[in-house]
Write an enzyme that holds these catalytic residues in place. Structure first.
Site, PDB file in Angstrom:
ATOM      1  N   CYS A 291       0.456  -1.401  -0.228  1.00  0.00           N
ATOM      2  CA  CYS A 291      -0.023  -0.213  -0.163  1.00  0.00           C
ATOM      3  C   CYS A 291       0.718   1.214  -0.244  1.00  0.00           C
ATOM      4  O   CYS A 291       0.358   2.116  -0.855  1.00  0.00           O
ATOM      5  CB  CYS A 291      -0.488  -0.014   1.231  1.00  0.00           C
ATOM      6  SG  CYS A 291      -2.365  -1.325   1.555  1.00  0.00           S
TER       7      CYS A 291
HETATM    8  N1  LIG Z   1      -2.430  -6.152   2.043  1.00  0.00           N
HETATM    9  C1  LIG Z   1      -3.261  -5.438   2.598  1.00  0.00           C
HETATM   10  O1  LIG Z   1      -2.895  -4.694   3.466  1.00  0.00           O
HETATM   11  C2  LIG Z   1      -4.142  -4.351   1.545  1.00  0.00           C
HETATM   12  C3  LIG Z   1      -4.152  -3.296   2.112  1.00  0.00           C
HETATM   13  C4  LIG Z   1      -5.807  -2.312   1.392  1.00  0.00           C
HETATM   14  C5  LIG Z   1      -6.274  -3.095   0.422  1.00  0.00           C
HETATM   15  N2  LIG Z   1      -5.535  -2.860  -0.212  1.00  0.00           N
HETATM   16  C6  LIG Z   1      -5.392  -3.398  -2.072  1.00  0.00           C
HETATM   17  O2  LIG Z   1      -6.313  -4.484  -1.942  1.00  0.00           O
HETATM   18  C7  LIG Z   1      -6.447  -5.398  -3.464  1.00  0.00           C
HETATM   19  C8  LIG Z   1      -5.547  -6.623  -3.352  1.00  0.00           C
HETATM   20  O3  LIG Z   1      -4.717  -7.045  -2.829  1.00  0.00           O
HETATM   21  P1  LIG Z   1      -4.023  -7.745  -1.832  1.00  0.00           P
HETATM   22  O4  LIG Z   1      -2.965  -7.556  -0.628  1.00  0.00           O
HETATM   23  O5  LIG Z   1      -5.464  -8.931  -1.388  1.00  0.00           O
HETATM   24  O6  LIG Z   1      -3.518  -8.682  -3.598  1.00  0.00           O
HETATM   25  P2  LIG Z   1      -2.954 -10.059  -2.790  1.00  0.00           P
HETATM   26  O7  LIG Z   1      -1.868 -10.171  -3.573  1.00  0.00           O
HETATM   27  O8  LIG Z   1      -3.103 -10.897  -1.833  1.00  0.00           O
HETATM   28  O9  LIG Z   1      -4.236 -11.115  -3.657  1.00  0.00           O
HETATM   29  C9  LIG Z   1      -4.871 -10.767  -4.936  1.00  0.00           C
HETATM   30  C10 LIG Z   1      -5.152 -12.278  -5.631  1.00  0.00           C
HETATM   31  O10 LIG Z   1      -6.229 -11.805  -6.787  1.00  0.00           O
HETATM   32  C11 LIG Z   1      -5.832 -13.462  -7.356  1.00  0.00           C
HETATM   33  N3  LIG Z   1      -5.658 -12.788  -9.001  1.00  0.00           N
HETATM   34  C12 LIG Z   1      -4.906 -11.703  -9.514  1.00  0.00           C
HETATM   35  N4  LIG Z   1      -5.494 -11.777 -10.673  1.00  0.00           N
HETATM   36  C13 LIG Z   1      -6.234 -12.295 -11.053  1.00  0.00           C
HETATM   37  C14 LIG Z   1      -7.422 -12.343 -11.769  1.00  0.00           C
HETATM   38  N5  LIG Z   1      -7.320 -12.005 -13.018  1.00  0.00           N
HETATM   39  N6  LIG Z   1      -8.270 -13.330 -11.718  1.00  0.00           N
HETATM   40  C15 LIG Z   1      -8.811 -13.897 -10.207  1.00  0.00           C
HETATM   41  N7  LIG Z   1      -8.207 -14.216  -9.697  1.00  0.00           N
HETATM   42  C16 LIG Z   1      -6.853 -13.662  -9.639  1.00  0.00           C
HETATM   43  C17 LIG Z   1      -4.269 -13.287  -7.145  1.00  0.00           C
HETATM   44  O11 LIG Z   1      -4.298 -14.734  -7.425  1.00  0.00           O
HETATM   45  C18 LIG Z   1      -4.228 -13.246  -5.346  1.00  0.00           C
HETATM   46  O12 LIG Z   1      -4.762 -13.962  -5.111  1.00  0.00           O
HETATM   47  C19 LIG Z   1      -5.123  -4.200  -4.066  1.00  0.00           C
HETATM   48  O13 LIG Z   1      -5.783  -3.415  -4.967  1.00  0.00           O
HETATM   49  C20 LIG Z   1      -4.377  -3.741  -2.974  1.00  0.00           C
HETATM   50  O14 LIG Z   1      -3.642  -2.437  -2.939  1.00  0.00           O
HETATM   51  C21 LIG Z   1      -4.815  -4.168   0.169  1.00  0.00           C
END
Ligand SMILES: NC(=O)c1ccc[n+]([C@@H]2O[C@H](COP(=O)([O-])OP(=O)(O)OC[C@H]3O[C@@H](n4cnc5c(N)ncnc54)[C@H](O)[C@@H]3O)[C@@H](O)[C@H]2O)c1
Length: 455
Positions: A291
């Site tokens: 982030c």
């Molecule tokens: N991790 C955090 O602390 C956090 C906090 C707030 C917001 N976010 C935001 O949330 C979003 C997700 O982050 P995250 O940390 O959960 O990511 P992550 O990488 O942990 O998980 C994302 C998931 O999406 C899947 N994925 C990717 N492309 C795909 C597709 N085309 N079809 C199906 N599945 C697909 C991946 O396999 C993965 O399991 C991002 O935009 C991030 O900036 C994250």
């Protein structure tokens, strides 16, 4: 196509009130089937929260391994309780996972939480959001709510997603609803979780807003409605920009204090005793995770498109990205004092995760510290109880055991991540020399801290 004919009666056109009313009813009586696209740090905890209150949840993820794990009730995300996931998957059978997009028409609500990384040039990389939207767009049916939770620049929901969702001829705000509700989860935070952190929601119109607010309101104590999806998108990137800028400010103060031979931690602790007009931020080896180092660049990019320069973002990024170099500079000074040339030195990194008590090392400043030390031919090893090994491009390492031999064998131990559960008194007293970039040794006596240098 959406005319609903009953035998013997006049054909009655379905109105938005019909479509919305049906979905709202399903939300209120929790019979709505919820799809969660992306079962990662955001998606999996969300899926569990929704399943716990009675919703049937289907996770869609392109990662076959993750899908198999979820279906076996096996947890892989720190913020998810192992037993709760097992209960929801294996006993209550409220969560299933799949890689198959054909499940989309069976769902009433789709929450999208896929990655939004940066390209090498620090510009938004929306390929995951775009791919997912294309898959959903091919299968969308009337009566669905689609909500994007991924962090992104203002305009993504309306300008990138919406055009792909209307290709089938469905009418937004009448046949389907579209909203943005940014995820605010703070991984590892035990006090504020998905459930008790207020949720910002913005729709592409009033009907989308109403449905999305009702859906989130079922499980989240406070829903904050804003006037459109772009406002919700901007809210999230501003929050993380606020953190990035304030962290940069205290990081800059740390570098200044170093020159002034003042203890920045003491100065900050004193400053934060003021009960108003200030809030605590602490310096460190740099920013990490998914982030803070990334999100401000989404806003910066959007601003540039509007011919507007976001100077705070640029400056904060520059300062925060420079912190690993500052840590290395301090490390080389300490090694020099010990009469050790970098190429003849052994340095141990204590903690590589980007944040305390997490296994996530993505964007962690430790990676840059290790690379910069290695570039000077320093022999680097690390210990992290949460990260047994990692591989990032050309850098692949395995955690060493935290032993007296390891601490004594290193000419210098650099504490990058202040995981709890480590006996820092023993570490500080055993290490040959220690650079503490987190003030983890704060509570130790002067004697115990004798060989410790603070950032
Ligand atoms: N991790 C955090 O602390 C956090 C906090 C707030 C917001 N976010 C935001 O949330 C979003 C997700 O982050 P995250 O940390 O959960 O990511 P992550 O990488 O942990 O998980 C994302 C998931 O999406 C899947 N994925 C990717 N492309 C795909 C597709 N085309 N079809 C199906 N599945 C697909 C991946 O396999 C993965 O399991 C991002 O935009 C991030 O900036 C994250």
């Amino acid at each position: 196509m959406f005319a609903c004919a009953s035998p013997g009666a006049k054909t009655k056109m379905r109105t938005v009130q019909d479509t919305k009313g049906e979905l709202l009813n399903k939300i209120r009586n929790r019979t709505a089937k919820v799809g969660v696209v992306g079962l990662g740090y955001v998606g999996l905890p969300f899926a569990v929260e929704k399943a716990k209150v009675g919703f049937q949840v289907v996770g869609i993820d392109g990662n076959v391994g993750r899908v198999a794990k979820v279906n076996a009730g096996e947890n892989y995300i720190g913020d998810v309780d192992d037993e709760e996931l097992k209960q929801m998957v294996l006993v209550d059978k409220r969560i299933t996972a799949t890689t198959n997009w054909d499940v989309v028409p069976e769902l009433d609500i789709l929450v999208i939480a896929v990655p939004t990384p940066l390209t090498r040039n620090l510009t938004p990389d929306l390929q995951f959001v775009e791919r997912v939207t294309a898959e959903v767009g091919k299968r969308i049916r009337p009566g669905q709510l689609i909500s994007l939770e991924s962090t992104t620049y203002p305009g993504t929901t309306e300008q990138i997603m919406l055009p792909k969702l209307v290709l089938t001829g469905l009418v937004p705000e009448k046949d389907f609803f579209l909203a943005h509700s940014p995820e605010r989860v703070d991984p590892g935070n035990k006090r504020y979780t998905t459930k008790n952190t207020s949720k910002v929601v913005g729709g592409i119109g009033p009907h989308s807003l109403e449905v999305a607010a009702a859906f989130y309101g079922e499980t989240i104590s406070h829903v904050v409605q804003v006037s459109n999806a772009s406002a919700a998108e901007l809210t999230k990137v501003f929050e993380n920009t606020f953190r990035a800028v304030n962290i940069a400010l205290v990081n800059e103060l740390a570098m200044l204090c170093d020159r002034m031979e003042l203890n920045v931690w003491e100065v900050l602790d004193a400053a934060f005793t003021k009960p108003f007009g200030i809030m605590p931020f602490y310096p460190g080896p740099g920013v990490g995770g998914h982030c803070i180092p990334l999100d401000p660049h989404y806003l910066e990019w959007k601003a540039k498109e509007l011919n507007f320069e976001t100077r705070f973002i640029a400056l904060a990024g520059e300062i925060n990205r420079g912190m690993p170099a500052f840590v290395c500079e301090k490390a080389f000074k300490l090694l020099n004092k010990l009469g050790k040339a970098p190429s003849r030195s052994k340095v141990g990194i204590l903690g590589v995760a980007y944040k305390r008590d997490l296994s996530d090392w993505r964007e962690s400043p430790s990676m840059e510290v290790i690379k910069q030390l290695r570039a000077m031919n320093v022999a680097v090893t690390y210990h992290d109880p949460f990260v047994p090994q990692f591989e990032e491009h050309e850098l692949a390492m395995t955690s060493s055991a935290l032993t007296t031999e390891w601490l004594e064998g290193n000419d210098l131990t650099i504490l990058i991540t202040d995981h709890t559960g480590i006996d820092y008194k023993w570490v500080a007293e055993t290490a040959t020399c220690m650079l503490d970039t987190r003030n983890a040794t704060k509570k130790l006596s002067v004697q115990s801290r004798e060989r410790v240098t603070l950032l």
